[in-house]
Write a protein that holds these residues in place. Structure first.
Motif, PDB file in Angstrom:
ATOM      1  N   LEU A 298       9.695  26.914  -7.408  1.00  0.00           N
ATOM      2  CA  LEU A 298       9.101  25.829  -6.678  1.00  0.00           C
ATOM      3  C   LEU A 298      10.412  24.768  -6.611  1.00  0.00           C
ATOM      4  CD1 LEU A 298       6.153  25.328  -8.325  1.00  0.00           C
ATOM      5  CD2 LEU A 298       6.077  25.848  -6.349  1.00  0.00           C
ATOM      6  N   GLY A 299      10.474  24.410  -5.630  1.00  0.00           N
ATOM      7  CA  GLY A 299      11.681  23.800  -5.927  1.00  0.00           C
ATOM      8  C   GLY A 299      11.861  22.340  -4.014  1.00  0.00           C
ATOM      9  N   GLU A 300      11.766  21.639  -3.550  1.00  0.00           N
ATOM     10  CA  GLU A 300      11.770  20.842  -1.841  1.00  0.00           C
ATOM     11  C   GLU A 300      13.267  22.065  -1.433  1.00  0.00           C
ATOM     12  OE1 GLU A 300      13.121  17.055  -2.600  1.00  0.00           O
ATOM     13  OE2 GLU A 300      10.919  16.301  -3.061  1.00  0.00           O
ATOM     14  N   ASN A 301      12.877  21.873  -0.743  1.00  0.00           N
ATOM     15  CA  ASN A 301      14.224  22.960   0.704  1.00  0.00           C
ATOM     16  C   ASN A 301      15.586  21.817   0.302  1.00  0.00           C
ATOM     17  OD1 ASN A 301      12.652  24.437   2.257  1.00  0.00           O
ATOM     18  ND2 ASN A 301      12.523  22.883   3.368  1.00  0.00           N
TER      19      ASN A 301
ATOM     20  N   ILE B 103       9.129  28.203 -12.752  1.00  0.00           N
ATOM     21  CA  ILE B 103      10.410  27.131 -12.761  1.00  0.00           C
ATOM     22  C   ILE B 103      10.304  26.360 -11.666  1.00  0.00           C
ATOM     23  CG2 ILE B 103      12.927  27.505 -12.127  1.00  0.00           C
ATOM     24  CD1 ILE B 103      12.222  31.274 -13.427  1.00  0.00           C
ATOM     25  N   MET B 104      10.979  25.416 -12.106  1.00  0.00           N
ATOM     26  CA  MET B 104      11.126  24.627 -11.101  1.00  0.00           C
ATOM     27  C   MET B 104      12.757  23.689 -10.721  1.00  0.00           C
ATOM     28  SD  MET B 104       7.443  22.462 -12.010  1.00  0.00           S
ATOM     29  CE  MET B 104       7.810  20.669 -12.022  1.00  0.00           C
ATOM     30  N   MET B 105      12.593  23.676  -9.574  1.00  0.00           N
ATOM     31  CA  MET B 105      14.472  23.331  -9.575  1.00  0.00           C
ATOM     32  C   MET B 105      14.139  21.895  -8.776  1.00  0.00           C
ATOM     33  SD  MET B 105      17.245  27.240  -8.962  1.00  0.00           S
ATOM     34  CE  MET B 105      18.019  25.607  -8.777  1.00  0.00           C
ATOM     35  N   LYS B 106      14.918  21.219  -9.058  1.00  0.00           N
ATOM     36  CA  LYS B 106      15.597  19.582  -8.281  1.00  0.00           C
ATOM     37  C   LYS B 106      17.543  19.502  -8.622  1.00  0.00           C
ATOM     38  CE  LYS B 106      14.239  14.899  -7.447  1.00  0.00           C
ATOM     39  NZ  LYS B 106      13.599  13.366  -8.449  1.00  0.00           N
ATOM     40  N   ALA B 107      17.656  19.241  -6.970  1.00  0.00           N
ATOM     41  CA  ALA B 107      19.133  19.090  -7.036  1.00  0.00           C
ATOM     42  C   ALA B 107      20.111  19.988  -7.699  1.00  0.00           C
ATOM     43  CB  ALA B 107      19.098  17.494  -7.278  1.00  0.00           C
TER      44      ALA B 107
ATOM     45  N   ASN C 221       3.121  29.087 -15.964  1.00  0.00           N
ATOM     46  CA  ASN C 221       1.960  28.166 -15.226  1.00  0.00           C
ATOM     47  C   ASN C 221       1.074  27.263 -15.529  1.00  0.00           C
ATOM     48  OD1 ASN C 221       0.344  27.733 -12.725  1.00  0.00           O
ATOM     49  ND2 ASN C 221       0.296  30.210 -12.476  1.00  0.00           N
ATOM     50  N   ARG C 222      -0.221  26.569 -14.874  1.00  0.00           N
ATOM     51  CA  ARG C 222      -0.613  25.514 -15.196  1.00  0.00           C
ATOM     52  C   ARG C 222      -1.824  25.771 -14.720  1.00  0.00           C
ATOM     53  NH1 ARG C 222       1.539  21.392 -18.170  1.00  0.00           N
ATOM     54  NH2 ARG C 222       3.343  22.297 -19.920  1.00  0.00           N
TER      55      ARG C 222
ATOM     56  N   TYR D   6       3.186  19.771 -10.812  1.00  0.00           N
ATOM     57  CA  TYR D   6       3.961  19.637 -10.283  1.00  0.00           C
ATOM     58  C   TYR D   6       4.906  18.533  -9.578  1.00  0.00           C
ATOM     59  CZ  TYR D   6       6.840  21.330  -5.928  1.00  0.00           C
ATOM     60  OH  TYR D   6       8.445  21.013  -5.516  1.00  0.00           O
ATOM     61  N   PHE D   7       3.268  17.780  -8.618  1.00  0.00           N
ATOM     62  CA  PHE D   7       3.723  16.826  -8.373  1.00  0.00           C
ATOM     63  C   PHE D   7       4.263  14.905  -9.343  1.00  0.00           C
ATOM     64  CE2 PHE D   7       2.362  18.610  -4.605  1.00  0.00           C
ATOM     65  CZ  PHE D   7       3.222  18.709  -3.640  1.00  0.00           C
ATOM     66  N   ASP D   8       3.275  15.260 -10.408  1.00  0.00           N
ATOM     67  CA  ASP D   8       3.431  14.520 -11.634  1.00  0.00           C
ATOM     68  C   ASP D   8       5.073  14.671 -12.310  1.00  0.00           C
ATOM     69  OD1 ASP D   8       0.953  13.068 -10.852  1.00  0.00           O
ATOM     70  OD2 ASP D   8      -0.402  14.251 -12.758  1.00  0.00           O
ATOM     71  N   TYR D   9       4.707  15.887 -12.253  1.00  0.00           N
ATOM     72  CA  TYR D   9       6.043  16.277 -13.091  1.00  0.00           C
ATOM     73  C   TYR D   9       7.439  15.580 -12.514  1.00  0.00           C
ATOM     74  CZ  TYR D   9       8.727  18.721 -16.881  1.00  0.00           C
ATOM     75  OH  TYR D   9       9.830  18.546 -17.580  1.00  0.00           O
TER      76      TYR D   9
END
Length: 232
Positions: free
Chosen positions: A33-36, A202-206, A215-216, A223-226
């Motif tokens: 998961l992650g933004e474009n 797995i969450m990615m940012k920058a 998974n939760r 996701y958004f809180d994190y």
């Protein structure tokens, strides 16, 4: 089976698209998961050997994917974000062509192509040219070609793009049924695509991995809180 990245970095000029990513993937379904622009597509390209890391390495069961070479590629199934195809090809002919590139015999190619057309709901389109398919049908064809060789490692970049809600549900069931004994990595920026399907997230940012774990419940809220907490 264990697919690992160790301190993986990929730079384009002075910009790092992937920054010191260390992950261990074993049997199961992973939601990426992650933004474009988070680095998801670059990470998948590295895992598929399409791109070479600037630093770090990728290993499968302790051996680098470069050393494994063709043996590693035979284990892979990949759907890129921008799925390439020959518009004049008919659906059936295209799958047979891809199967041949993957090294399947003619008999096996016909068997697997028929099977994939059934499970992706494209059997009625087998004689149609790809250019005449809807966007959702083209995406389903991309999923079908990625799974033709029964890959042990299946990497799907935004597989649900263009699919309607019913097609997304069918895709989730298909992946769950296919997942036993395999590593499946699904990239998306839509949390609901992996909320009920993935074993781990797995969450990615920058370019960085900011979360890797089970998974939760209420994944979208988590996701958004994190992400908000990570900004503070």
């Amino acid at each position: 089976m264990e697919l690992k990245t160790e301190n993986l970095v990929k730079c384009y000029g002075k910009k790092a698209a992937v920054r010191n990513v260390s992950l261990t993937l074993s049997e199961g379904i992973y939601g990426l998961l992650g933004e474009n622009g988070a680095g998801k597509t670059t990470l998948m390209g590295l895992l598929c050997g399409i791109q070479q890391p600037t630093h770090g390495k990728i290993t499968l069961n302790g051996r680098t994917i470069e050393a494994l070479g063709a043996d590693y590629r035979k284990m892979l199934g990949y759907l890129p974000q921008n799925f390439g195809y020959y518009p004049e090809f008919k659906v059936w002919d295209f799958l047979l062509y891809v199967a041949a590139l993957k090294g399947l015999s003619r008999a096996k190619a016909e068997e697997k192509s028929g099977e994939m057309l059934k499970v992706t709901g494209l059997m009625s389109e087998k004689a149609h040219k790809i250019k005449n398919l809807s966007g959702g049908m083209k995406r389903r064809l991309g999923i079908a070609q990625a799974m033709l060789n029964e890959p042990e490692i299946l990497i799907l970049d935004e597989p649900s793009a263009g699919l309607d809600p019913g097609e997304r549900r069918r895709f989730g069931h298909l992946i769950q049924n296919f997942s036993k004994g395999r590593i499946i990595l699904i990239s998306t920026h839509i949390v609901s695509d992996v909320e009920k399907t993935a074993d781990r997230i797995i969450m990615m940012k920058a370019g960085r991995v900011i979360y890797a774990g089970k998974n939760r419940e209420n994944l979208e809220d988590f996701y958004f809180d994190y992400f908000r907490r990570n900004e503070e």
